[in-house]
Structure formats: structure tokens, C-alpha cells
Write a protein that holds these residues in place. Structure first.
Motif, PDB file in Angstrom:
ATOM      1  N   ARG A   1       0.889  -1.180  -0.172  1.00  0.00           N
ATOM      2  CA  ARG A   1       0.021  -0.011   0.013  1.00  0.00           C
ATOM      3  C   ARG A   1       0.833   1.178   0.071  1.00  0.00           C
ATOM      4  NH1 ARG A   1      -5.347  -0.795   1.123  1.00  0.00           N
ATOM      5  NH2 ARG A   1      -5.877  -3.198   0.372  1.00  0.00           N
ATOM      6  N   GLU A   2       0.282   2.417  -0.416  1.00  0.00           N
ATOM      7  CA  GLU A   2       0.947   3.727  -0.375  1.00  0.00           C
ATOM      8  C   GLU A   2       0.802   4.126   1.003  1.00  0.00           C
ATOM      9  OE1 GLU A   2       0.564   6.805  -3.876  1.00  0.00           O
ATOM     10  OE2 GLU A   2      -1.193   6.890  -2.523  1.00  0.00           O
ATOM     11  N   TRP A   3       1.814   4.576   1.759  1.00  0.00           N
ATOM     12  CA  TRP A   3       1.809   5.185   3.030  1.00  0.00           C
ATOM     13  C   TRP A   3       1.349   6.481   2.887  1.00  0.00           C
ATOM     14  CZ3 TRP A   3       6.612   3.250   6.279  1.00  0.00           C
ATOM     15  CH2 TRP A   3       6.477   1.630   6.099  1.00  0.00           C
ATOM     16  N   LEU A   4       0.300   6.458   3.615  1.00  0.00           N
ATOM     17  CA  LEU A   4      -0.383   7.694   3.563  1.00  0.00           C
ATOM     18  C   LEU A   4       0.347   9.213   3.948  1.00  0.00           C
ATOM     19  CD1 LEU A   4      -4.177   7.077   4.130  1.00  0.00           C
ATOM     20  CD2 LEU A   4      -3.269   7.942   2.198  1.00  0.00           C
ATOM     21  N   PRO A   5       1.366   9.087   5.000  1.00  0.00           N
ATOM     22  CA  PRO A   5       1.873  10.178   5.685  1.00  0.00           C
ATOM     23  C   PRO A   5       2.948  10.766   4.661  1.00  0.00           C
ATOM     24  CG  PRO A   5       1.781   8.372   7.291  1.00  0.00           C
ATOM     25  CD  PRO A   5       1.201   7.999   6.066  1.00  0.00           C
ATOM     26  N   PHE A   6       3.158   9.969   3.539  1.00  0.00           N
ATOM     27  CA  PHE A   6       4.285  10.337   2.593  1.00  0.00           C
ATOM     28  C   PHE A   6       3.689  10.745   1.177  1.00  0.00           C
ATOM     29  CE2 PHE A   6       6.376   7.382   5.567  1.00  0.00           C
ATOM     30  CZ  PHE A   6       7.295   8.143   6.296  1.00  0.00           C
ATOM     31  N   THR A   7       2.530  10.672   1.289  1.00  0.00           N
ATOM     32  CA  THR A   7       1.839  11.058   0.063  1.00  0.00           C
ATOM     33  C   THR A   7       1.611  12.554  -0.108  1.00  0.00           C
ATOM     34  OG1 THR A   7      -0.562  10.526   1.017  1.00  0.00           O
ATOM     35  CG2 THR A   7       0.587   8.698  -0.262  1.00  0.00           C
ATOM     36  N   ARG A   8       0.998  13.177  -1.292  1.00  0.00           N
ATOM     37  CA  ARG A   8       0.932  14.307  -1.424  1.00  0.00           C
ATOM     38  C   ARG A   8      -0.379  14.841  -0.754  1.00  0.00           C
ATOM     39  NH1 ARG A   8      -0.277  17.484  -7.214  1.00  0.00           N
ATOM     40  NH2 ARG A   8      -0.679  19.492  -6.322  1.00  0.00           N
ATOM     41  N   PHE A   9      -1.327  13.810  -0.485  1.00  0.00           N
ATOM     42  CA  PHE A   9      -2.607  14.138  -0.024  1.00  0.00           C
ATOM     43  C   PHE A   9      -2.393  14.261   1.592  1.00  0.00           C
ATOM     44  CE2 PHE A   9      -3.678  10.443  -2.870  1.00  0.00           C
ATOM     45  CZ  PHE A   9      -4.616  11.373  -3.581  1.00  0.00           C
ATOM     46  N   ARG A  10      -1.258  14.035   2.319  1.00  0.00           N
ATOM     47  CA  ARG A  10      -1.180  14.192   3.612  1.00  0.00           C
ATOM     48  C   ARG A  10       0.080  15.503   3.713  1.00  0.00           C
ATOM     49  NH1 ARG A  10      -5.268  12.544   5.297  1.00  0.00           N
ATOM     50  NH2 ARG A  10      -5.433  10.611   6.343  1.00  0.00           N
ATOM     51  N   GLN A  11       1.116  15.647   2.842  1.00  0.00           N
ATOM     52  CA  GLN A  11       2.097  16.637   2.899  1.00  0.00           C
ATOM     53  C   GLN A  11       1.653  17.955   2.110  1.00  0.00           C
ATOM     54  OE1 GLN A  11       5.685  14.877   1.172  1.00  0.00           O
ATOM     55  NE2 GLN A  11       6.027  13.489   2.984  1.00  0.00           N
ATOM     56  N   ASP A  12       0.509  17.693   1.380  1.00  0.00           N
ATOM     57  CA  ASP A  12       0.221  19.173   0.823  1.00  0.00           C
ATOM     58  C   ASP A  12      -1.228  19.038   0.774  1.00  0.00           C
ATOM     59  OD1 ASP A  12      -0.344  21.297  -0.652  1.00  0.00           O
ATOM     60  OD2 ASP A  12      -0.046  20.173  -2.828  1.00  0.00           O
ATOM     61  N   PRO A  13      -1.983  19.085   2.031  1.00  0.00           N
ATOM     62  CA  PRO A  13      -3.445  18.907   2.184  1.00  0.00           C
ATOM     63  C   PRO A  13      -4.161  20.251   1.547  1.00  0.00           C
ATOM     64  CG  PRO A  13      -2.241  19.743   4.392  1.00  0.00           C
ATOM     65  CD  PRO A  13      -1.214  19.452   3.382  1.00  0.00           C
ATOM     66  N   HIS A  14      -5.182  19.748   1.197  1.00  0.00           N
ATOM     67  CA  HIS A  14      -6.185  20.807   0.659  1.00  0.00           C
ATOM     68  C   HIS A  14      -7.418  21.168   1.366  1.00  0.00           C
ATOM     69  CE1 HIS A  14      -8.623  22.966  -2.438  1.00  0.00           C
ATOM     70  NE2 HIS A  14      -7.685  23.191  -3.233  1.00  0.00           N
ATOM     71  N   PRO A  15      -7.889  22.192   1.679  1.00  0.00           N
ATOM     72  CA  PRO A  15      -9.080  22.350   2.405  1.00  0.00           C
ATOM     73  C   PRO A  15     -10.087  21.840   1.885  1.00  0.00           C
ATOM     74  CG  PRO A  15      -8.687  24.348   1.625  1.00  0.00           C
ATOM     75  CD  PRO A  15      -7.334  23.555   1.130  1.00  0.00           C
ATOM     76  N   ARG A  16     -10.477  21.355   0.773  1.00  0.00           N
ATOM     77  CA  ARG A  16     -11.517  20.620   0.156  1.00  0.00           C
ATOM     78  C   ARG A  16     -11.449  19.401  -0.204  1.00  0.00           C
ATOM     79  NH1 ARG A  16     -12.459  23.054  -4.378  1.00  0.00           N
ATOM     80  NH2 ARG A  16     -10.918  24.874  -4.515  1.00  0.00           N
ATOM     81  N   LEU A  17     -10.289  18.874   0.242  1.00  0.00           N
ATOM     82  CA  LEU A  17     -10.025  17.467   0.053  1.00  0.00           C
ATOM     83  C   LEU A  17     -10.130  16.582   1.298  1.00  0.00           C
ATOM     84  CD1 LEU A  17      -9.050  14.851  -1.568  1.00  0.00           C
ATOM     85  CD2 LEU A  17      -6.762  15.459  -1.277  1.00  0.00           C
ATOM     86  N   HIS A  18     -11.087  15.734   1.583  1.00  0.00           N
ATOM     87  CA  HIS A  18     -11.146  15.218   2.743  1.00  0.00           C
ATOM     88  C   HIS A  18     -11.023  13.579   2.770  1.00  0.00           C
ATOM     89  CE1 HIS A  18     -13.506  18.880   3.480  1.00  0.00           C
ATOM     90  NE2 HIS A  18     -14.065  18.771   2.231  1.00  0.00           N
ATOM     91  N   LEU A  19      -9.732  13.244   3.307  1.00  0.00           N
ATOM     92  CA  LEU A  19      -9.491  11.831   3.296  1.00  0.00           C
ATOM     93  C   LEU A  19      -9.411  11.374   4.499  1.00  0.00           C
ATOM     94  CD1 LEU A  19      -6.439  10.475   1.002  1.00  0.00           C
ATOM     95  CD2 LEU A  19      -7.187   9.596   3.417  1.00  0.00           C
ATOM     96  N   VAL A  20     -10.311  10.196   4.684  1.00  0.00           N
ATOM     97  CA  VAL A  20     -10.655   9.743   6.035  1.00  0.00           C
ATOM     98  C   VAL A  20     -10.280   8.046   5.677  1.00  0.00           C
ATOM     99  CG1 VAL A  20     -12.249   9.177   7.517  1.00  0.00           C
ATOM    100  CG2 VAL A  20     -12.376  11.444   6.662  1.00  0.00           C
ATOM    101  N   THR A  21      -9.506   7.554   6.827  1.00  0.00           N
ATOM    102  CA  THR A  21      -9.136   6.264   6.833  1.00  0.00           C
ATOM    103  C   THR A  21     -10.264   5.772   7.786  1.00  0.00           C
ATOM    104  OG1 THR A  21      -7.679   6.550   8.776  1.00  0.00           O
ATOM    105  CG2 THR A  21      -6.692   6.465   6.365  1.00  0.00           C
ATOM    106  N   ASP A  22     -10.850   4.737   7.106  1.00  0.00           N
ATOM    107  CA  ASP A  22     -12.035   4.159   7.723  1.00  0.00           C
ATOM    108  C   ASP A  22     -11.507   2.742   8.590  1.00  0.00           C
ATOM    109  OD1 ASP A  22     -14.356   2.983   8.668  1.00  0.00           O
ATOM    110  OD2 ASP A  22     -15.403   3.079   6.766  1.00  0.00           O
ATOM    111  N   SER A  23     -11.714   2.700   9.907  1.00  0.00           N
ATOM    112  CA  SER A  23     -11.373   1.364  10.621  1.00  0.00           C
ATOM    113  C   SER A  23     -12.677   0.929  11.152  1.00  0.00           C
ATOM    114  CB  SER A  23     -10.376   1.563  11.766  1.00  0.00           C
ATOM    115  OG  SER A  23     -10.585   2.716  12.502  1.00  0.00           O
ATOM    116  N   GLU A  24     -13.885   1.431  11.008  1.00  0.00           N
ATOM    117  CA  GLU A  24     -15.021   1.187  11.664  1.00  0.00           C
ATOM    118  C   GLU A  24     -15.301  -0.099  11.361  1.00  0.00           C
ATOM    119  OE1 GLU A  24     -16.486   2.373  14.571  1.00  0.00           O
ATOM    120  OE2 GLU A  24     -14.694   3.491  14.816  1.00  0.00           O
ATOM    121  N   ILE A  25     -14.744  -1.190  11.742  1.00  0.00           N
ATOM    122  CA  ILE A  25     -15.234  -2.510  11.191  1.00  0.00           C
ATOM    123  C   ILE A  25     -14.304  -3.570  12.181  1.00  0.00           C
ATOM    124  CG2 ILE A  25     -13.101  -3.070   9.514  1.00  0.00           C
ATOM    125  CD1 ILE A  25     -15.565  -4.214   7.722  1.00  0.00           C
TER     126      ILE A  25
END
Length: 717
Positions: free
Chosen positions: A117-141
Motif C-alpha cells: 500500500r501507499e503510505w499515506l503520511p508520505f503522499t501528497r494527500f497528507r504533505q500538501d493538504p487541500h481544504p476541500r479534500l477530505h481523506l478519511v481512513t475508515d477502521s470502523e469494522i
């Protein structure tokens, strides 16, 4: 039975294929608007890009896996100004569309997939957050379960749903060339041909999938979905996709395992069983796995009928890595073996796609599709494999057409898929089906001399032990591998009538102890009589003579204590195989060290980790540990009200002193481990040298263990 003619298809319009039972075999049904079946990754990646570029309000993704670095278009220049890499496309859309919000709900995946898997902390999604991009990791299972639904929602009126992830290893053309320089990962690594099926829908069917996204978002975040309600108007449709159906009744079925306040949902399994039972002419299946005993038994029953349907299953030749091959692959071999044995009327065929080229290159095609077509009238596509996990454990969604009125897209999709797998046009496939009245015979006829073939799967289990193991559900359990789930399930009772259930709990404890003993004796006896006895004895002798025997055994107990594996089972096996004293010393030392390690993990990780694992008993357990110190730990070791590793983690959260924790653990573990080792050793002696003395000692040991268990449990209450 022969395949239906076009006239028969028309005559069957308006007749029900199988009864629909709300909440039992389906979740929702809705008009599909325009819809399409999308075959293989090249088509889906292009269609996804075209659809999201049309988004104005919001995009919502439910994902099992998500890789921002993948290229959506390969070796072609787009007609628009938007990038072709997924992560760049998302940020370009956000920059150029000021009203657009993007929501990504990604399964908080198991550590098993860490290297893939892609390690989220090292992706652009985490390093360059955008106020209208909402990425949630879902562990409710539940632990051991996964969120496997793959849905993309665009502006509430258009949706994708099926088996394809926006991830590595998914892109391929329908040609499935054995060597394709475009079929590479973002790191440039080539991979084998890959086959999958997805769907696109609009209108009320898309609204139903929007509701599913909202439910999942609320479950993951504990907040209402922030995007606007869908409107009746929709202008989104990928220009590269030709609609296959319109205004069809789309039926959606789900799978969820019981979790917290959420009940278990087994609609997908029920719908599979109903469709298998209703089919008259044929059942055509494409799937990544076949490991569900329930589904296989239903197919076996149909094969036993004198005039039952033809059954065709398309699978992958090799299921994957060593872990999948040794578990789901073994199960598949055994279940296919049973299907062949039941095929007394010669109506069953199991195949895998194989491709070759003029240069002599060849490869299997990896089948990731999850599809079933029945009688040229009903078709099911979605995310669920034919495995116990997909039927009972993971979150899944399937869409089905043709359950009330014949889906005219069903025969078209069947011929389209056979054409891809056999390297022939749909017309050629249709002509062969008309002349042979058999899908199996069509496959045998059209694969001759073709570079695209459906080859016969090799069927059979090597050895009786593998066969016996596959006949159980150990390799693909139909319950989550969740310690809290199992304890809640085992101890759930009506508090107002709790006393009437005590005898059941005592019986469970006694049966568990007996099962541990029988398991150890069974391993000793079965290995000597079923496998090659001489090779087993040689292995044990080499292990006993190895200078690393004790450190290795110590390490096994340490890992078991950290991961929740039963220490008692290991104690029994080590006592039988090596020696009682080696089992006790390594078991006690390794378990104690793992307890200390978990204590410090609990101190560092804190309450949220345990709330996820053991939420409904955490407060009670923590209170018992804090109230009684050394005595409470000792009592919990003797008769735990929670698994070993959970007690250790809670002790860390409660800030218990290390000295108190170690003293209580030693006091509680010593008599229990000595008792298990003693009784196991005596059981072995009674088995090999049955005398009244050995049986007496065995009986006294069991009575002592049971008495200690019941007495301590009553004291704890």
C-alpha cells in the motif's frame, strides 16, 4: 438444458426470476437510469477520469485500496487540459473548480498489506493538504475484516460500483497481451494480465449508492455526510462508455459483519443462493476466489439434478502468493474437487484464462471479477468474492439486474466476456452457442488454435491432510478474526436470565479444555498415520537436536502472546512434541516477556487502541485491574475475562506499576501453565501406556483445573 433463444428471452419478460425479500436478500432496489458494464481497467480508468472531470459539486469514493501515483491514461494524450496521473488530476480539479469538494473514505488496511500500500503520511494527500479534500481512513469494522466496497459517486446522480480499485496492478486492456509495456506499476514494474468488471449507473440507482456512501461516512466519522442531497437531474456520463441498459431495476445487496451497534448483514450470500436455486439453463461465474462451502454446496445440489443447469466457473490458475495459495488456493482445490465428483451429468466446467502471442510469450490472466450470470436473464456484478469473508465478514456491495424482468444486458455481457477470453467476436460466440446449446462446448470449440483460451483448471488436493484441512473453515473463517468479537459472541446472554446460561458457559470451558487436549493428541497421532510418519519423526528429532530449539520455542511463545494466538494450544503441542519442561520454561518466559512488552505498548498507544479492539468490556476490565493490583492480575491470568494480550494492554493504559504487574502475572500464570503441561503429559502417558494410575492422574489433573477455573471465575464475579 439448452440456452434460451431470443424468442424465449422475450417471452420471459415480466416474470420473476427469484423472490425479493427486503433486508434478507437485498438492501435496496431502484431504477438504473442509464447504465453500463465496464470490462477491464483501461476502460474504467478512462471512464473515471471522464466522469470526475464533469463533477461540479462533489466526488465521493469508497475504496479498499487507492494509489495516487497511477496513470489513468497510458500512451495517449488527453483532449483536455487535465493531468492523467490520479493525484495530479484530483488537485487540478480542486484548483479549477472552486465549488468542488472531494471525499475519500479509504479502508484503514491490515498490516498484512503494508508493503503493498501507499503510505499515506508520505503522499501528497497528507504533505500538501487541500481544504476541500477530505481523506478519511475508515477502521470502523472488526479486526481481521476489511471495507471492500468500491464505489465512486459524482454529484449524486452518477456512480461507479464493482470490483475495480483505483490502484496498482488494475490497469489492463481487454486484449490482455502477455507482454504489454504499458501494463506497469508507478515504479515501472511489469505485472501479469488482469481482468475485472465494473458498472456505471445514473438516476435512482446512483442515489441508492449515494445513500450507501453517506451511511459509511457517518459510521466512520460519527458525523452526517457533509455533501448536498442528490437532485433528480444528472448530466454526468463518460463519453467513452456505451450504455448497455436503461431503466432497469437495479437491486443492491450488502455484506457486513456484526460490529458495535451495527447488525450482521448477509444479503449477498442469500441472493447468490436464491439465484443459484432459480437458474434453469446455466450459471456462469467469474470470480477471484472460490472458498465458500455454502455456495459450493448449493452448486453441488444443482449438479445432482438430472435436468439441472450447466455450471461454468472462471477463476485464476494461481491464486497469488504463498499465503493465498496455501489457504484460499487449497480451499478452492478441494471445493472444485467436490464439484467434479458431483458432476454425474457432465454439466460442470472450471477454467482459467490463458493468453499467448506470436513471439511465444504466454501468461495466465489474473481474474479479479466478481460476476454471476444466470439463464441469459439475470446478472450480478460487484465487490464480493465467493469466499466466506465476502459472504459474512467484510463490507461488500453487489448490483443485480433481471430479478423481476429479464435484463437484456445479461446475454450481451456473457457473449462479450466469452469473446474476450476466447479471442473471438461476440457474433462468433453467439453462433457457437446457438449451434451447441452449451457454454462448456462453446469454450472447448472456440479455444482451439486461439491465442486467447479458457483452459481447464487442474483440480484435486494433494494428500489427505490438505483435503481434511480444506473441509474445515479454518483457512477462510466466516467470522471476523477479532478477539473482542469472539468473546462478545461467546458470552452474549440475556442479563435477566443469566443464571440459566451458566451451565452453557461451564460446558464451553470444559469443551475448550478437552478440545485443546484432543488437538494436541490429534496432531501427534494424525501426523504419524496420515502424513509420512518417518519424515515427521525425522523433523522432530532434528528439532530436538538443534541448539536453537529453546530460543526458537521461546520466540514463538513471545509472538503468540503479542498477537493473541492461544498460548494453551502452543503449550499442549510443545509438551507433546518436545518435552514438558521445555514447554513450561519457554512458554512461561516467552509469555511473561510478551506481557511486559504489551504493557508498554498499552502505555504508549493509550485508550483508543483498546476501544477499537474490546470496546464493550474495556471499562469493566480496567476497573478490575486498578481495584485489586497483584491479586486482580493473578486472577485474570487464571481465568481471563479478556484475551491475554488485551489484559496486558489495559494494564498499560491503567498505569499499573511494572513490579505489581509482573508479580501478579507470575502468580497467576504459574499454576495455570503447570496444570496444562501436567494434564497434557498425563494424557499422553494415558494414551501411550493406558494403566489405572495414568488415567487416575489425568482425571485428577482435569478436575483440579476445572475446579480452579470455576472457583476463580466465581470469585471475580
Amino acid at each position: 438444458m439448452s440456452l434460451p433463444t431470443h424468442k424465449q428471452q422475450q417471452e420471459s419478460l415480466g416474470t420473476g426470476f427469484t423472490p425479493l425479500r427486503e433486508d434478507a436478500n437485498y438492501w435496496k432496489q431502484a431504477n438504473s437510469g442509464r447504465g453500463a458494464f465496464i470490462v477491464d481497467g483501461e476502460s474504467y480508468f478512462r471512464a473515471f477520469r471522464e466522469a470526475v472531470i464533469q463533477a461540479e459539486k462533489y466526488i465521493c469514493l469508497l475504496a479498499w485500496d487507492f494509489k495516487g501515483e497511477i496513470e489513468l491514461l497510458r500512451d495517449e494524450s488527453p483532449k483536455d487540459e487535465y493531468p492523467t496521473k490520479l493525484v495530479d488530476l484530483i488537485y487540478a480539479l480542486l484548483e479549477q473548480k472552486p465549488e468542488l469538494e472531494i471525499y475519500i473514505l479509504l479502508w484503514d488496511y491490515s498490516m498484512v498489506y503494508l508493503t503493498e500500500r501507499e503510505w499515506l503520511p508520505f503522499t501528497r494527500f497528507r504533505q500538501d493538504p487541500h481544504p476541500r479534500l477530505h481523506l478519511v481512513t475508515d477502521s470502523e469494522i472488526n479486526v481481521g475484516a476489511s471495507h471492500h466496497q468500491k464505489v465512486v459517486m459524482v454529484d449524486g446522480g452518477f456512480a461507479f460500483c464493482g470490483g475495480l480499485d483505483l490502484s496498482t496492478w488494475r490497469w489492463d486492456t481487454q486484449a490482455h497481451q502477455p507482454e504489454d509495456p504499458l501494463r506497469v506499476t508507478p515504479d515501472g514494474e511489469q505485472y501479469q494480465p488482469y481482468h475485472d468488471i465494473h458498472t456505471a449507473v445514473t438516476g435512482p440507482a446512483a442515489h441508492a449508492l449515494d445513500e450507501l456512501c453517506r451511511q459509511r461516512w457517518q459510521r466512520a466519522t460519527k458525523e452526517e455526510a457533509p455533501w448536498p442531497n442528490p437532485s433528480s437531474e444528472n448530466t454526468v456520463w463518460p463519453e467513452s462508455i456505451q450504455p448497455n441498459f436503461e431503466n432497469a431495476n437495479a437491486v443492491f445487496a450488502l455484506t457486513y459483519s456484526e460490529y458495535k451497534e451495527y447488525p450482521a448483514v448477509n444479503q449477498i450470500e442469500e441472493l447468490h443462493l436464491d439465484m443459484i436455486a432459480a437458474a434453469e439453463r446455466y450459471i456462469y461465474i467469474e470470480n477471484q476466489y472460490l472458498s465458500s462451502h455454502t455456495i459450493t454446496d448449493a452448486l453441488i445440489e444443482r449438479l445432482g439434478e438430472e435436468d439441472g443447469p450447466e455450471i461454468i466457473i472462471i477463476l485464476t490458475q494461481d491464486t497469488g502468493g504463498w499465503l493465498e495459495e496455501g489457504t484460499l488456493g487449497l480451499l478452492r482445490c478441494r471445493l472444485l474437487e467436490k464439484l467434479v465428483e458431483a458432476d454425474t451429468h457432465s454439466r460442470f466446467g472450471a477454467y482459467f484464462p490463458h493468453v499467448s502471442d506470436e513471439a511465444g510469450n504466454e501468461s495466465q490472466v489474473y481474474v479479479h471479477a466478481k460476476t454471476m450470470i444466470c439463464d441469459d436473464r439475470a446478472v450480478m456484478v460487484g465487490s464480493a468474492n465467493l469466499s466466506n469473508r465476502s459472504m459474512k465478514v467484510d463490507s461488500e456491495v453487489m448490483m443485480t439486474l433481471g430479478l423481476d424482468e429479464t435484463a437484456e444486458a445479461a446475454p450481451e455481457l456473457l457473449r462479450r466476456l466469452l469473446g474476450i477470453h476466447l479471442g473471438h467476436s461476440q457474433d462468433k460466440v453467439d453462433q457457437s452457442l446457438a449451434s451447441t446449446n452449451s457454454i462448456n462446448q462453446t469454450i472447448r470449440d472456440l479455444r482451439k488454435g486461439s491465442h486467447h483460451q479458457l483452459r481447464n483448471l487442474e483440480i484435486g488436493c494433494a494428500g489427505p491432510v490438505r483435503r481434511k484441512l480444506a473441509d474445515t473453515q479454518l483457512l477462510d473463517p466466516d467470522d471476523p478474526i477479532d478477539l473482542g468479537y469472539w468473546l462478545r459472541k461467546a458470552t452474549r446472554s440475556d442479563d435477566s436470565n443469566q443464571s440459566s446460561h451458566n451451565w452453557k458457559r461451564y460446558a464451553i470451558i470444559a469443551a475448550s479444555i478437552a478440545a485443546v487436549f484432543l488437538l494436541g493428541l490429534g496432531l501427534k497421532e494424525a501426523w504419524g498415520s496420515v502424513i509420512d510418519k518417518e519424515s515427521v519423526e525425522t523433523f522432530f528429532q532434528s528439532l530436538n537436536q538443534s541448539p536453537w530449539k529453546l530460543p526458537l520455542l521461546f520466540g514463538i511463545f513471545f509472538l503468540a502472546g503479542m498477537t493473541g494466538i492461544s498460548i494453551n494450544v502452543l503449550l499442549v503441542s510443545a509438551t507433546l512434541v518436545i518435552s514438558p519442561w521445555a514447554a513450561f520454561t519457554c512458554g512461561f518466559g516467552g509469555s511473561l516477556l510478551s506481557a511486559v512488552a504489551a504493557l508498554y505498548v498499552g502505555r504508549m498507544a493509550g485508550y483508543p487502541v483498546l476501544e477499537k479492539l474490546f470496546h464493550d468490556r474495556l471499562d469493566r476490565l480496567s476497573k478490575k485491574i486498578q481495584d485489586r493490583g497483584v491479586l486482580s492480575v493473578a486472577l485474570l491470568r487464571l481465568v481471563p475475562i479478556a484475551p491475554f494480550v488485551v489484559v496486558n494492554l489495559v494494564a498499560g493504559i491503567s498505569k499499573m506499576k511494572l513490579r505489581t504487574f509482573v508479580a501478579g502475572s507470575c502468580l497467576g500464570m504459574l499454576p495455570g501453565m503447570l496444570g496444562v503441561v501436567f494434564v497434557t503429559h498425563q494424557a499422553k502417558s494415558a494414551y501411550s501406556d493406558p494403566s489405572w494410575q495414568t488415567w487416575l492422574y489425568l482425571g485428577l489433573g482435569i478436575v483440579a483445573l476445572l475446579g480452579l477455573t470455576f472457583g476463580v471465575k466465581k470469585f471475580i464475579k
